[in-house]
Structures are given as C-alpha cells and as structure tokens.
Design an enzyme around this catalytic site. Structure first.
Site, PDB file in Angstrom:
ATOM      1  N   CYS A 130      13.993 -12.636   1.340  1.00 12.66           N
ATOM      2  CA  CYS A 130      14.749 -11.811   2.284  1.00 12.66           C
ATOM      3  C   CYS A 130      14.068 -11.892   3.650  1.00 12.66           C
ATOM      4  CB  CYS A 130      14.816 -10.364   1.768  1.00 12.66           C
ATOM      5  SG  CYS A 130      16.101  -9.361   2.533  1.00 12.66           S
ATOM      6  N   GLU A 135      -5.183  -6.200   1.960  1.00 11.58           N
ATOM      7  CA  GLU A 135      -4.131  -5.524   2.712  1.00 11.58           C
ATOM      8  C   GLU A 135      -4.506  -5.348   4.174  1.00 11.58           C
ATOM      9  OE1 GLU A 135      -1.193  -5.044   1.856  1.00 11.58           O
ATOM     10  OE2 GLU A 135      -1.279  -5.340  -0.302  1.00 11.58           O
ATOM     11  N   CYS A 168      17.832 -14.537  -4.665  1.00  9.14           N
ATOM     12  CA  CYS A 168      17.455 -13.118  -4.675  1.00  9.14           C
ATOM     13  C   CYS A 168      17.926 -12.426  -5.951  1.00  9.14           C
ATOM     14  CB  CYS A 168      18.043 -12.421  -3.448  1.00  9.14           C
ATOM     15  SG  CYS A 168      17.608 -10.663  -3.351  1.00  9.14           S
ATOM     16  N   TRP A 222      -6.397 -12.002  -4.668  1.00 18.64           N
ATOM     17  CA  TRP A 222      -6.496 -10.554  -4.852  1.00 18.64           C
ATOM     18  C   TRP A 222      -5.553 -10.061  -5.946  1.00 18.64           C
ATOM     19  CZ3 TRP A 222      -5.628 -13.035  -0.194  1.00 18.64           C
ATOM     20  CH2 TRP A 222      -4.295 -13.152   0.221  1.00 18.64           C
ATOM     21  N   ASP A 273       6.212  -1.309   3.940  1.00 17.20           N
ATOM     22  CA  ASP A 273       5.882  -2.082   5.136  1.00 17.20           C
ATOM     23  C   ASP A 273       7.158  -2.697   5.709  1.00 17.20           C
ATOM     24  OD1 ASP A 273       6.497  -4.138   3.394  1.00 17.20           O
ATOM     25  OD2 ASP A 273       4.668  -5.283   3.747  1.00 17.20           O
ATOM     26  N   TYR A 302       1.068   2.959   4.190  1.00 17.84           N
ATOM     27  CA  TYR A 302       1.345   1.738   3.435  1.00 17.84           C
ATOM     28  C   TYR A 302       0.115   1.262   2.666  1.00 17.84           C
ATOM     29  CZ  TYR A 302       1.509  -3.161   2.402  1.00 17.84           C
ATOM     30  OH  TYR A 302       1.386  -4.352   1.740  1.00 17.84           O
TER      31      TYR A 302
END
Length: 348
Positions: free
Chosen positions: A192, A37, A203, A24, A138, A120
């Site tokens: 995370c 989604e 990160c 996607w 989210d 969302y």
C-alpha cells in the site's frame, strides 16, 4: 462487519507468507525492537540494516549504550541523520540503567516516558517485545487505514491519529498483537505504497478495500500540504593545511547540535576575516544541496590553503583517517566531505 473488522485474519496470513526477514524480527528483544524503531524513523529499511549491525557490535546491550562515549555514538550514527535520536537513545539507556536495572520496562506508560519515545514507538516495543495488545500507528498504518476504510480525514491531524488508534484497539488480536502491528507496517511499506500506485492485487484487503472499490487509491490518504521550506545560501569552506582539513563543532543546541562541520557562513563571500585564517589560495570547488524538514541549504563549496596551522578556539585539524574513524560529520556536508577525502587521500 465493516472493512476494518475484516482485516486481522487475512492480514496475519499475508504477513506469515510475505514478511521480510529482518534482524530485529529474528531476535525481537525489547532493546533490539527499540533500537530498530528509532533508527527507522525517517529512514528506509535498506539504509538501516548496516547501521543496526554495526551499532549492536559497539553497544550490544543497554548498559553498553549508556556507557559509550558521545563522540563514538555520533560516529556510529553518522549518515542516518536526525542525530537527536541517538542522543535520546543514550539518555533513555542511562535512565533504564539507573531506574530499571538495565532492562526496558514492560509497562506502556514507563516506556512512553523514555526520552525520544512517542506513542508509536512505545506501541511497537510493548506489542512486539512484550506481546501487549496496544496499537502502533505510524504513517504506513495511517495510509493503510485511510484506503481500506475510505476515510478522507487529514492523516497529519492529531485527531485522525487518535481515531485510528481507537479503531485499531478494538480489532487488534490479543494473542498476536506484535505480528498484527508489524503486518500493518509491512503492508504500508511494501504494498500500500505512499508514492506511485499501490500494488492492490497483492493486498490481503483487496476484497474489502473502499479505496480500491471506488477507484480512490490515488486520492487517499488525504494530507494537508506542508509549508514551503526556507532556502539558505551558504558558503562551506574546505580549509587545508598540509594533509589535514579544518573542522569546527556546532553549538550544543539547535540544528545538528554538537556535531563537527566544515566551517560555513550564510551568503557566498570570501573567507571571513573574523576567523583569523590567512590563506594563500581560495577557489570554487563545487556546489551541494541538503534538505532538512523546514530548511534547504544551497551550498557553494570553497577550498582554501591556509598559510599556518593557527585555528580559532574549538576548531581542529583532521586527517583523512580521523574523518573516517573519529569525527562525526553530518550528511548535510556529504559533498564537502567527499571532496575533502579525495584531497587528503591523494584522489583515491
């Protein structure tokens, strides 16, 4: 400049170099973004990939989704769970065909008003497919925000989500909104992490993350404990006659609405007499458990051999091929389904 304001540039650079290749993302049309989604709600990416491809083969566009028979729709969704998602997809598709000529509207409020679309999902569609500078908040995003900023507010609280949305609105890059939202989600999904130690050295925010600086990555985010789930003990019956097994359809409303199931009852007694089924044998076949959001089913699996092919109204006899191709049995009955297929297919 606070920690959150420092995030966009290093995050986008990290995403450019580390984003997973997903179908996607390769072709982010509004329909593809929307479908992905909805499928990804409560479901891992790895589990969705095969479903996504098969679904698009059967319903390559919104008019095709609007027209697909419900039984086929449920079969395509079998195993993903939360079947109301699929029904809302089709309701929304039919509304889009009727009111928008078969194309997803680009207006945020119109997208948000579609069945099954929340804040969302609307944010994801409008930012990724239409390039609009609207956040998509989210659980992954809430976790990343809480750790970077050191915010110990309850991420399950509506006011926390509102606060995070407002903070992100102030920093989201207007020329890269879709990439920014996807990058936040990706960071939460792959670095995370929600369970276990986050991979802080990978990160892009490690230089200004408050949780890392103060040794609080294990404390944040804060989330109020869930209420204990109610446990239901159920007897699930695999009733055979010849080379077929009995199924019945669940009610049109409520848990697993409208799907096919193996007959079951609360408790663990013998084959209920009110079903009117005479059985020449009944035996214990195993046990299984399934966890819903608020309920746990602890199931005793029972096998019975019916003397005749008489069934209550609305029940059907299903062959092994029909279990594979026609009837959508929810994954709450995976244990029973596996035993039924083994029996019907001669143990193969």
């Amino acid at each position: 400049m606070d920690a959150l304001e420092q995030l966009p540039i290093p995050l986008l650079e990290w995403f450019r170099d580390n984003a997973r290749r997903l179908p996607w993302r390769d072709d982010p049309t509004p329909y593809h973004v929307w479908l992905s989604e909805i499928m990804l709600q409560q479901t891992r990416v790895a589990a969705v990939l095969g479903y996504y491809q098969r679904f698009l083969e059967a319903a390559p566009d919104i008019p095709a989704l609007a027209a697909i028979p419900e039984e086929r729709l449920m079969k395509l969704w079998q195993g993903l769970g939360y079947y109301s998602r699929a029904r809302n997809l089709q309701k929304a598709a039919r509304l889009i065909v009727a009111e928008y000529g078969g194309a997803v509207p680009s207006d945020y409020r119109a997208v948000r008003a579609l069945p099954g679309v929340g804040d969302y999902t609307a944010g994801a569609i409008c930012s990724i497919a239409f390039g609009q500078a609207v956040p998509a908040v989210d659980g992954n995003v809430l976790r990343v925000y809480a750790r970077i900023t050191g915010d110990d507010g309850d991420i399950a609280a509506p006011q926390m989500k509102k606060k995070v949305t407002q903070r992100l609105e102030a920093i989201i890059p207007v020329d890269a909104a879709g990439a920014f939202n996807q990058a936040l989600m990706e960071l939460g999904a792959t670095v995370c992490l929600p369970n276990g130690a986050p991979l802080c050295q990978r990160c892009p925010a490690k230089g200004f993350c408050a949780a890392l600086a103060h040794g609080r990555t294990g404390e944040l985010p804060v989330k109020a404990p869930k209420k204990a789930r109610r446990v239901e003990k159920r007897a699930v019956w695999l009733i055979f006659h010849g080379n077929r097994v009995a199924l019945r359809r669940r009610p049109d409303k409520g848990l697993l609405a409208g799907l096919w199931e193996f007959p079951n009852e609360l408790g663990d007694g013998p084959l209920p007499g009110e079903w009117g089924i005479s059985a020449c044998s009944q035996q214990y076949a195993g046990q299984a458990k399934h966890i819903f959001t608020h309920i746990e089913w602890h199931m005793a699996l029972r096998a019975a051999q019916a003397e005749t092919d008489a069934l209550p109204p609305g029940w059907v006899w299903a062959s092994g091929a029909e279990l594979e191709e026609q009837y959508a049995v929810p994954n709450a009955f995976d244990g029973a389904l596996r035993l039924a297929k083994e029996r019907l297919n001669g143990g193969t």
